[in-house]
Design a protein around this motif. Sequence first.
Motif, PDB file in Angstrom:
ATOM      1  N   ASN A  99      92.103  71.763 110.313  1.00  0.00           N
ATOM      2  CA  ASN A  99      91.025  71.522 109.416  1.00  0.00           C
ATOM      3  C   ASN A  99      91.132  70.331 108.726  1.00  0.00           C
ATOM      4  O   ASN A  99      92.150  69.968 108.091  1.00  0.00           O
ATOM      5  CB  ASN A  99      90.930  72.828 108.472  1.00  0.00           C
ATOM      6  CG  ASN A  99      90.557  73.965 108.972  1.00  0.00           C
ATOM      7  OD1 ASN A  99      89.909  74.035 110.081  1.00  0.00           O
ATOM      8  ND2 ASN A  99      91.131  75.073 108.831  1.00  0.00           N
ATOM      9  N   TYR A 102      88.567  67.350 103.028  1.00  0.00           N
ATOM     10  CA  TYR A 102      87.572  66.550 102.485  1.00  0.00           C
ATOM     11  C   TYR A 102      87.798  66.053 101.030  1.00  0.00           C
ATOM     12  O   TYR A 102      88.470  67.004 100.216  1.00  0.00           O
ATOM     13  CB  TYR A 102      86.432  67.638 102.344  1.00  0.00           C
ATOM     14  CG  TYR A 102      86.091  67.934 103.929  1.00  0.00           C
ATOM     15  CD1 TYR A 102      85.215  66.829 104.682  1.00  0.00           C
ATOM     16  CD2 TYR A 102      86.213  69.024 104.537  1.00  0.00           C
ATOM     17  CE1 TYR A 102      84.652  67.395 105.950  1.00  0.00           C
ATOM     18  CE2 TYR A 102      86.065  69.367 105.973  1.00  0.00           C
ATOM     19  CZ  TYR A 102      85.055  68.541 106.641  1.00  0.00           C
ATOM     20  OH  TYR A 102      84.690  68.611 107.928  1.00  0.00           O
ATOM     21  N   ARG A 103      87.150  64.986 100.555  1.00  0.00           N
ATOM     22  CA  ARG A 103      87.013  64.745  99.040  1.00  0.00           C
ATOM     23  C   ARG A 103      86.498  65.523  98.225  1.00  0.00           C
ATOM     24  O   ARG A 103      86.688  66.085  97.286  1.00  0.00           O
ATOM     25  CB  ARG A 103      86.444  63.143  98.879  1.00  0.00           C
ATOM     26  CG  ARG A 103      87.767  62.084  99.610  1.00  0.00           C
ATOM     27  CD  ARG A 103      87.035  61.055  99.205  1.00  0.00           C
ATOM     28  NE  ARG A 103      85.697  60.664  99.976  1.00  0.00           N
ATOM     29  CZ  ARG A 103      85.115  59.456  99.367  1.00  0.00           C
ATOM     30  NH1 ARG A 103      85.326  58.961  98.312  1.00  0.00           N
ATOM     31  NH2 ARG A 103      83.869  59.301  99.896  1.00  0.00           N
ATOM     32  N   TRP A 104      85.271  66.063  98.941  1.00  0.00           N
ATOM     33  CA  TRP A 104      84.449  66.933  98.241  1.00  0.00           C
ATOM     34  C   TRP A 104      83.929  68.133  99.525  1.00  0.00           C
ATOM     35  O   TRP A 104      83.442  67.595 100.481  1.00  0.00           O
ATOM     36  CB  TRP A 104      83.134  66.316  97.424  1.00  0.00           C
ATOM     37  CG  TRP A 104      83.723  65.193  96.579  1.00  0.00           C
ATOM     38  CD1 TRP A 104      84.477  65.182  95.413  1.00  0.00           C
ATOM     39  CD2 TRP A 104      83.585  63.897  96.541  1.00  0.00           C
ATOM     40  NE1 TRP A 104      84.594  64.443  94.850  1.00  0.00           N
ATOM     41  CE2 TRP A 104      84.252  63.329  95.602  1.00  0.00           C
ATOM     42  CE3 TRP A 104      82.866  63.032  97.742  1.00  0.00           C
ATOM     43  CZ2 TRP A 104      84.073  61.810  95.239  1.00  0.00           C
ATOM     44  CZ3 TRP A 104      82.706  61.595  97.362  1.00  0.00           C
ATOM     45  CH2 TRP A 104      83.423  61.085  96.187  1.00  0.00           C
ATOM     46  N   ASP A 105      83.775  69.266  98.830  1.00  0.00           N
ATOM     47  CA  ASP A 105      83.220  70.235  99.763  1.00  0.00           C
ATOM     48  C   ASP A 105      82.230  71.163  99.219  1.00  0.00           C
ATOM     49  O   ASP A 105      82.473  71.540  98.060  1.00  0.00           O
ATOM     50  CB  ASP A 105      84.540  71.260  99.908  1.00  0.00           C
ATOM     51  CG  ASP A 105      84.152  72.336 101.072  1.00  0.00           C
ATOM     52  OD1 ASP A 105      82.904  72.437 101.425  1.00  0.00           O
ATOM     53  OD2 ASP A 105      84.896  73.240 101.608  1.00  0.00           O
ATOM     54  N   ALA A 107      80.869  73.833  99.424  1.00  0.00           N
ATOM     55  CA  ALA A 107      81.120  75.069  99.774  1.00  0.00           C
ATOM     56  C   ALA A 107      80.196  76.112  99.518  1.00  0.00           C
ATOM     57  O   ALA A 107      79.773  76.283  98.052  1.00  0.00           O
ATOM     58  CB  ALA A 107      82.600  75.584  99.509  1.00  0.00           C
ATOM     59  N   GLU A 413      80.844  63.817 106.862  1.00  0.00           N
ATOM     60  CA  GLU A 413      82.303  64.128 107.380  1.00  0.00           C
ATOM     61  C   GLU A 413      82.758  62.821 107.321  1.00  0.00           C
ATOM     62  O   GLU A 413      84.046  62.772 106.840  1.00  0.00           O
ATOM     63  CB  GLU A 413      82.196  64.751 108.771  1.00  0.00           C
ATOM     64  CG  GLU A 413      83.508  65.271 109.324  1.00  0.00           C
ATOM     65  CD  GLU A 413      83.443  66.295 110.207  1.00  0.00           C
ATOM     66  OE1 GLU A 413      84.045  65.598 111.311  1.00  0.00           O
ATOM     67  OE2 GLU A 413      82.822  67.261 110.437  1.00  0.00           O
ATOM     68  N   ILE A 417      82.946  64.148 102.999  1.00  0.00           N
ATOM     69  CA  ILE A 417      82.255  65.162 102.338  1.00  0.00           C
ATOM     70  C   ILE A 417      81.786  66.168 103.246  1.00  0.00           C
ATOM     71  O   ILE A 417      81.441  66.142 104.644  1.00  0.00           O
ATOM     72  CB  ILE A 417      81.004  64.501 101.831  1.00  0.00           C
ATOM     73  CG1 ILE A 417      81.486  63.319 100.930  1.00  0.00           C
ATOM     74  CG2 ILE A 417      80.190  65.518 101.064  1.00  0.00           C
ATOM     75  CD1 ILE A 417      80.037  62.404 100.509  1.00  0.00           C
ATOM     76  N   LYS A 418      82.154  67.471 102.968  1.00  0.00           N
ATOM     77  CA  LYS A 418      81.626  68.609 103.611  1.00  0.00           C
ATOM     78  C   LYS A 418      80.164  69.149 103.314  1.00  0.00           C
ATOM     79  O   LYS A 418      80.160  69.805 102.099  1.00  0.00           O
ATOM     80  CB  LYS A 418      82.564  69.894 103.585  1.00  0.00           C
ATOM     81  CG  LYS A 418      82.468  71.022 104.287  1.00  0.00           C
ATOM     82  CD  LYS A 418      82.410  70.872 106.120  1.00  0.00           C
ATOM     83  CE  LYS A 418      82.124  72.221 106.636  1.00  0.00           C
ATOM     84  NZ  LYS A 418      81.997  72.115 108.261  1.00  0.00           N
ATOM     85  N   TYR A 420      76.760  71.823 105.116  1.00  0.00           N
ATOM     86  CA  TYR A 420      76.803  72.769 106.210  1.00  0.00           C
ATOM     87  C   TYR A 420      75.429  72.807 106.669  1.00  0.00           C
ATOM     88  O   TYR A 420      74.138  72.840 106.018  1.00  0.00           O
ATOM     89  CB  TYR A 420      76.959  74.071 105.438  1.00  0.00           C
ATOM     90  CG  TYR A 420      78.487  74.263 104.926  1.00  0.00           C
ATOM     91  CD1 TYR A 420      79.570  74.919 105.639  1.00  0.00           C
ATOM     92  CD2 TYR A 420      78.697  73.556 103.746  1.00  0.00           C
ATOM     93  CE1 TYR A 420      80.705  74.933 105.164  1.00  0.00           C
ATOM     94  CE2 TYR A 420      80.041  73.635 103.062  1.00  0.00           C
ATOM     95  CZ  TYR A 420      80.939  74.282 103.725  1.00  0.00           C
ATOM     96  OH  TYR A 420      82.170  74.315 103.452  1.00  0.00           O
TER      97      TYR A 420
END
Length: 462
Positions: A99, A102-105, A107, A413, A417-418, A420
């Motif tokens: 996986n 990421y710096r920031w997710d 979520a 990405e 950065i994640k 969705y």
Amino acid sequence: MIPLIEDSRVPLYRQIYDYIKKEIQEEKMKAGEKLPSSRLLAKNLCISRSTVDMAYDQLLSEGYIESVPCKGYYVCQVEGLYFSKKKTAEKPVREKKNNPVYRWDFALNGIASGGFPHNAWRKLSREVLSQEGDGLFQLGDPCGEPGIRQAVAEYLHSARGVDCDPDQIIIGAGNDYLLMLLWVILGRNRKIAMENPTYLSAYYDLIHMGCQILPVGQDSQGIRVEELEQSGADMAYVMPSHQFPMGMVMPMKRRMELLKWAQSKAERYIIEDDYDSEFRYKGQPIPALAGFDQKGCVIYLGTFSKSLAPSVRVSYMVLPVSLMDTYLSLGHPFSVTVSKTDQKILELFLREGYYERHLNRMRAVYKNKHDLMVRLLKEMAHICTFSGENAGVHLLVRFHNGLTEREAVLRAEDAGIKVYGVSEYRILESKTEEDQVLLGYATLKDEDIEKAMKELKKIWEN
């Protein structure tokens, strides 16, 4: 444990020697690992100590083990020793996913840093363990302990407008378990309508249990009841307080239409998943759908995983009286899947006001994050619009600058950065698919939200 064959032509010491040597060669016994003393091994194998000594002497002479005075026998480093490796049966290997980091997710699951009430939980844990005695470790009521069910019933009455008897409640370790239990009660030959897109965990649970899933469209008010009627479903799975992932709150009129649909035919049920009703930022909270149910059509699901922590696997299901009677009439209810210790801690957490104080604190924390997200998204009005800001801990972003969902996710990405894509949660492709992403903000610190959103603004601009 070394398997020995008493009537074998191979002497016992040789069997011990062969077994340990193989374990070392196949690296099941690692360099530096201590072997049992010859006295202990002989006792465990019910053989003479001299037999074990002969095996150990042979291993010593060949360099597989070493003897450390006053300490015992240890496995040697055998890299330099020559031995042929026999081909062994292949083991099943679970594929490991690499996986990306990421710096920031943004979520969609999780809680704010420092959000768990450690001090209160620790205090109540000590109190429960010091006072409850041996009964705490016995198998309890299969539906959950009376105390926690009473506390949940009182909470639902005061906070969600649901009037139920504690005997209608079943405690379980997560909604997955409770849905499985529900299908033991109802049987598998069910046609269940689910909004599209929807909460995938529940979707897959129901699929695995052999249910027929019928995707039904939704509008800004929630599931389309007319389409639900046409689907032929005998059950509907909905999230009226805050639909996941689209974020709308079902208004009263639509709720009454949904109840009317359920009440119009025998054995029609609504599964109400009230997963994060605790967090609302605008307007008065609307009571749960189950609070308006007068004919036993609503099966209510709630959880403490969202408000406390994902690892607190305590959920509850409120069954109509007729379904609870059906469950108990089966004769052998499933054992409860939450320990009596955790049930008692949570009971006290509810009764002594800790939960209310925790929710008040977390509402303030999430409200600050929510307001920050809203302010930063308003600065991106030339790129996107947003919705779902009235409740929950995530927002829905719609692009109107020509950016597609896929391109938005990939650009983010590439920047570490994640985000969705909404399409991940569709159970049926839509002909009028919009380009949308989801941004959860519960787990990010305020400063990280600001940095990440400014970066997204830059990379999502054409």
